[in-house]
Design an enzyme around this catalytic site. Structure first.
Site, PDB file in Angstrom:
ATOM      1  CB  SER A 127      21.647  -1.141 -13.280  1.00  0.00           C
ATOM      2  OG  SER A 127      20.981   0.105 -13.279  1.00  0.00           O
ATOM      3  CB  SER A 128      16.237  -0.401 -13.519  1.00  0.00           C
ATOM      4  OG  SER A 128      16.700   0.824 -13.003  1.00  0.00           O
ATOM      5  CD  GLU A 152      -8.097  -6.494 -16.926  1.00  0.00           C
ATOM      6  OE1 GLU A 152      -8.747  -5.643 -17.560  1.00  0.00           O
ATOM      7  OE2 GLU A 152      -6.989  -6.936 -17.314  1.00  0.00           O
ATOM      8  CG  HIS A 181     -12.609  -1.434  10.511  1.00  0.00           C
ATOM      9  ND1 HIS A 181     -12.994  -1.341  11.831  1.00  0.00           N
ATOM     10  CD2 HIS A 181     -11.804  -0.361  10.292  1.00  0.00           C
ATOM     11  CE1 HIS A 181     -12.462  -0.257  12.383  1.00  0.00           C
ATOM     12  NE2 HIS A 181     -11.736   0.353  11.462  1.00  0.00           N
ATOM     13  CG  HIS A 225      -7.038  -0.323  12.018  1.00  0.00           C
ATOM     14  ND1 HIS A 225      -6.746   0.655  12.962  1.00  0.00           N
ATOM     15  CD2 HIS A 225      -8.230   0.039  11.496  1.00  0.00           C
ATOM     16  CE1 HIS A 225      -7.739   1.541  12.993  1.00  0.00           C
ATOM     17  NE2 HIS A 225      -8.653   1.189  12.098  1.00  0.00           N
ATOM     18  CG  ASP A 227      19.843   1.462  -3.124  1.00  0.00           C
ATOM     19  OD1 ASP A 227      19.994   0.770  -4.152  1.00  0.00           O
ATOM     20  OD2 ASP A 227      19.099   2.453  -3.079  1.00  0.00           O
TER      21      ASP A 227
END
EC number: 4.2.1.109
Length: 518
Positions: free
Chosen positions: A417-418, A158, A135, A208, A477
């Protein structure tokens, strides 16, 4: 044989459930370890106010990890005052074998942690050896920086190297699930997140905390410390106006800093096309089915990498490919990237070098890494496939007509595009609808920059020579790409195609199912 194995396994399970085993050294060590970790994490602020919880598998080398007993901390107990006798011991499937004895008032009656069903998901779905639920304040605040985000992302820090399977240059992605009034109600959403993010070793719960798992308590603890460090760093960088999610860590876009990163969507697709001087298109999931890339293109490259490297080993092009791969592999080895193996020096035999390169490339493809060295080699392999007619590009049926209409209307169309620029030209030059390159004005790939970084879209806008980035319509997309382009001033539409990943709720962007809607 099968019944014999089952019988042996059952006998082993009965043995571990015996009073003698439960009172043995291995179980006692696990109990004491959980108590020690609870005290330690209390001092770090992770488990104050009886919150948070820890669980470990009993360390018994004679028993497979999946079958080992589980020790869990109790619920509602001051973590800094816990002792070994306060712990619950469970079977590998979650059945309680040993519960603590109740203590006098004002102590509460014994109760196993409410995290138990969530811990079990990590054990069963990830083969974990330990799970930590914290938490820590930073784990809460980090999820509030962008209330609509479904992921936390960071790169070029790092401490990312301390997260399993990640290097300095890799992007760390932690899924975020929404909190619920009761811990056990998180079980389904945690399970879905674990399944949807196979590389993740943690899940954030908004407002949370965080769940972190590893194959041992040491691994889980190390990663938990790294996650807390990185989340705290993101909060501090946010306060300084610095973007933690991009390699350059430049200034945060003002809209993002104000929490309106999604921004308003395009309200009318026709208006967007008419007011745009340029259209920039993603490929996978936008012009082309994701299944074509994952089920055809990637497997073809993987299955032919050895043949390609062997047959073209002495060519200048392949020498350059090998040089890039060597540099990437050396970097991966320094950063402890899983699957990276050393590449022998130039004076080693051709077979030795090719074997090492194939192993690395297969690992990169499996991890779907967006790195130039891999994309360049894939493009060269695919070129051979297209030349031999073993590959043919696939686009959605509405794409050719849209490209032609934009071209005829004087709207310039580009691809981002990649995949390498060569791979892009090959795909659009060899489609089932013929050569579509005559409708395209240019191509951008990862040499321009990461597609999830705003800076990349600034670079594109500068290259296209428009008066304002708002004159460029970007269609993709991927939500994160849409956000990055929007922050650079682009108009953005998100493409909804079969097989595409789901979008966050209230994402703020206009969506289309076909280019004919624009």
């Amino acid at each position: 044989m099968a019944s014999g194995c089952c019988g042996a396994k059952a006998a082993a399970g009965e043995g571990m459930a015996s009073e003698a085993y439960l009172a043995g050294e291995a179980v006692l060590e696990a109990r004491e370890l959980v108590a020690e970790l609870c005290r330690h994490f209390y001092g770090m602020g992770w488990v104050t106010g009886t919150g948070g919880s820890i669980t470990v598998k009993v360390n018994d080398p004679a028993v497979p990890l999946a079958d080992r007993l589980i020790v869990m901390s109790p619920s509602g107990v001051q973590k800094e005052r816990m002792v070994a006798e306060d712990m619950y011991v469970m079977s590998a499937d979650g059945k309680v074998l040993s519960a603590p004895v109740g203590k006098p008032w004002p102590n509460k009656p014994p109760k196993c942690t409410d995290c138990a069903p969530l811990f079990m998901k990590a054990y069963l779905m990830r083969g974990a050896g330990a799970v930590i639920h914290s938490h820590g304040m930073e784990t809460c605040i980090a999820t509030m920086l962008n209330p609509g985000a479904k992921e936390f992302r960071m790169t070029h820090m790092e401490m990312i190297k301390g997260i399993k399977g990640h290097g300095f240059r890799d992007e760390l992605v932690i899924p975020i699930i929404e909190n619920t009034p009761y811990e056990y109600e998180l079980t389904d959403s945690l399970s879905e997140a674990i399944a949807a993010y196979p590389k993740a070793t943690a899940v954030l719960v908004r407002n949370h905390g965080i769940y972190v798992w590893g194959d041992s308590w040491i691994n889980a603890k190390t990663q938990a410390e790294c996650y807390h460090y990185l989340l705290d760093a993101a909060i501090r960088l946010y306060q300084l106006g610095i973007d933690w999610s991009t390699p350059e860590h430049g200034p945060i876009n003002s809209a993002k800093r104000l929490g309106s990163i999604m921004g308003p969507g395009i309200t009318n697709g026709c208006h967007a096309a008419e007011s745009s001087k340029c259209v920039v298109l993603d490929i996978e999931g936008t012009t082309t089915p994701i299944s074509f890339v994952t089920d055809v293109m990637f497997p073809y490259a993987r299955d032919n990498v050895r043949k390609h490297l062997t047959s073209t080993f002495d060519s200048e092009e392949t020498k350059e490919d090998i040089k890039l791969l060597r540099t990437q592999v050396e970097d991966d080895l320094r950063n402890g990237i899983s699957g990276a193996v050393p590449v022998p020096p130039d004076d080693a035999s051709k077979e030795e070098v090719v074997n090492a390169l194939v192993a690395n490339v297969e690992s990169m493809i499996k991890a779907d890494r967006k790195i130039t060295s891999l994309k360049q080699l894939q493009g060269h392999i695919w070129r051979t496939g297209f030349e031999k007619r073993e590959l043919q590009g696939v686009v959605f049926e509405d794409v050719p007509e849209a490209l032609k209409n934009w071209h005829d209307s004087g709207i310039k169309v580009y691809i981002y595009s990649s995949g390498s620029r060569e791979a892009q030209r090959l795909l659009f030059g060899n489609t089932t609808y013929g050569d579509l390159r005559k409708f395209l004005c240019g191509y951008f790939d990862t040499t321009t920059g990461n597609k999830r970084e705003t800076r990349s879209y600034f670079e594109i806008s500068q290259s296209l020579g428009v008066d304002s980035p708002s004159q460029i319509l970007f269609i993709t997309d991927v939500f994160q790409e849409a956000v990055a382009a929007k922050n650079a001033g682009f108009e953005v539409i998100i493409s909804i195609r079969p097989g595409n990943a789901p979008l966050p709720e209230n994402h703020g962007f206009r969506t289309i199912k076909s280019f004919s809607e624009i």
